[in-house]
Design a protein around this motif. Structure first.
Motif, mmCIF file in Angstrom:
data_model
loop_
_atom_site.group_PDB
_atom_site.id
_atom_site.type_symbol
_atom_site.label_atom_id
_atom_site.label_comp_id
_atom_site.label_asym_id
_atom_site.label_seq_id
_atom_site.Cartn_x
_atom_site.Cartn_y
_atom_site.Cartn_z
ATOM 1 N N CYS A 117 46.935 40.522 30.754
ATOM 2 C CA CYS A 117 45.639 41.199 31.520
ATOM 3 C C CYS A 117 45.757 42.782 31.723
ATOM 4 N N ARG A 165 38.589 33.572 44.400
ATOM 5 C CA ARG A 165 39.714 33.922 43.198
ATOM 6 C C ARG A 165 39.979 32.423 42.503
ATOM 7 N N LYS A 184 37.957 31.367 38.580
ATOM 8 C CA LYS A 184 38.302 31.724 37.515
ATOM 9 C C LYS A 184 39.453 30.361 36.742
ATOM 10 N N SER A 192 38.386 27.857 33.985
ATOM 11 C CA SER A 192 39.274 27.506 32.685
ATOM 12 C C SER A 192 39.449 25.843 32.589
ATOM 13 N N TRP A 227 35.817 41.222 37.418
ATOM 14 C CA TRP A 227 35.851 40.074 36.605
ATOM 15 C C TRP A 227 37.452 39.413 36.552
ATOM 16 N N CYS A 228 38.448 40.319 36.660
ATOM 17 C CA CYS A 228 39.764 39.987 36.255
ATOM 18 C C CYS A 228 40.112 39.198 37.649
ATOM 19 N N TYR A 231 38.313 37.308 39.771
ATOM 20 C CA TYR A 231 37.486 36.124 40.380
ATOM 21 C C TYR A 231 36.957 35.370 39.312
ATOM 22 N N LEU A 232 36.679 35.942 38.355
ATOM 23 C CA LEU A 232 35.813 35.298 37.110
ATOM 24 C C LEU A 232 36.489 34.941 35.725
ATOM 25 N N CYS A 233 37.314 35.741 35.300
ATOM 26 C CA CYS A 233 37.943 35.411 33.952
ATOM 27 C C CYS A 233 38.541 34.045 33.829
ATOM 28 N N PRO A 234 38.221 33.003 33.146
ATOM 29 C CA PRO A 234 38.655 31.909 33.009
ATOM 30 C C PRO A 234 40.134 32.073 32.172
ATOM 31 N N GLY A 259 42.481 33.087 34.761
ATOM 32 C CA GLY A 259 42.808 32.099 35.658
ATOM 33 C C GLY A 259 43.972 31.025 34.922
#
Length: 318
Positions: free
Chosen positions: A83, A120, A123, A127, A226-227, A229-232, A235
């Motif tokens: 990441c 948090r 994500k 996934s 995005w990194c 909270y959301l990026c699967p 995660g």
């Protein structure tokens, strides 16, 4: 020779540039309809979420799983280094995000409310949802994979838009007869090989462009929103990072000066002795460069390795 924090920072930035240029170069090569290159989809094959979901949905073992293993091994060794060092979408969001320390520090003040730290978990849940859907033969949620977002944004929005801009510029310049010869040469050598004669236009292009713009805009709510909270994919790699062999540790040299608390993912917690969560740390090394007395360092966990414990975040205490 032992590299200092600033040297590691420069090395990381160099790796980010090389990785992003490689991603864009391979994408341009493939999108220009050239003969298939073995590594044209290299970054997709390095994406564990994309490859595992594809294998589950198709009921087959995709060839890219071997390369996916490299990303998993990298994560087991160094944590979420993918990441912070290699992800092209993460690099773009970093470059297009807030640059000054004043803007970054704003997210730690009481006047600027961050999203609840429970976000948090989104994500990780995404996934799980993607993999569960793939096991049932559904791949719709893969649109949220970072490699998918960036690839589709470039191929359906940026690339067609660039072609129209180039063609429009050519049409204007062809109004000057003296430029016909050099324009023909440039068209044959550059424009035609890159764009071919027909470039499709996708109705979803503007929507994907707005999605990417929205991800960039969210950086001003929380850096690398995005990194965080959301990026699967983040995660999934965060879960694996709980077992990473290299982790950030705080020593007795820490002055409690809070300079490291400008962490781009907000994982350094002043209320917990400025420690961080391996699942959220992207190994950017900014904290080492900011620390005046080497109060933190990344250290190997062997032979006393154990899984990193879960952490509860409370931004109101920061």
């Amino acid at each position: 020779m032992r590299l200092g924090p600033r040297a590691w920072q420069r090395l990381r930035r160099g790796v980010q540039v090389v990785a992003l240029l490689a991603f864009l170069g391979l994408l341009v090569y493939a999108n220009a309809q050239r003969p298939k290159l073995l590594w044209a989809d290299l970054f997709s094959r390095l994406d564990p979420l994309l490859m595992v979901a594809g294998s589950l949905a198709g009921g087959v073992v995709l060839g890219g799983l071997a390369l996916t293993g490299l990303t998993v091994v990298l994560t087991l060794l160094f944590g979420r280094a993918w990441c912070g060092w290699l992800c092209p979408l993460g690099t773009l969001l970093q470059w297009l995000g807030p640059r000054s320390r004043a803007v970054r520090r704003r997210s730690r003040t009481s006047k600027h409310r961050l999203p609840p730290e429970s976000w948090r978990a989104i994500k990780v849940l995404l996934s799980v949802a993607i993999l569960a859907g793939a096991a049932l033969g559904l791949q719709t949620l893969l649109i949220l994979d970072p490699m998918t977002i960036l690839t589709r944004t470039v191929t359906t929005a940026v690339w067609p838009g660039l072609r129209h801009l180039v063609v429009a510029t050519e049409s204007t310049l062809y109004g000057f007869p003296s430029l016909w010869a050099p324009l023909d040469a440039v068209h044959s050598a550059v424009v035609q090989p890159l764009f071919q004669e027909v470039q499709p236009v996708f109705a979803l292009g503007p929507l994907l462009a707005l999605l990417f713009a929205g991800l960039v805009a969210l950086n001003w709510w929380a850096e690398r929103f995005w990194c965080r909270y959301l990026c699967p994919l983040g995660g999934l790699l965060g879960v694996i990072s709980k077992a990473a062999l290299l982790r950030r540790e705080v020593s007795g040299e820490c002055l409690q000066c809070a300079r490291c608390a400008t962490c781009p993912t907000g994982t350094i917690d002043p209320e917990d002795g400025f420690r961080s969560d391996p699942a959220e740390c992207i190994v950017c090394l900014d904290c080492l460069a900011d620390c005046p007395r080497e109060g933190a360092a990344f250290r190997w966990q062997l032979p006393r390795w154990r899984l990193a414990p879960g952490r509860a975040y409370d931004p109101s205490r920061r």
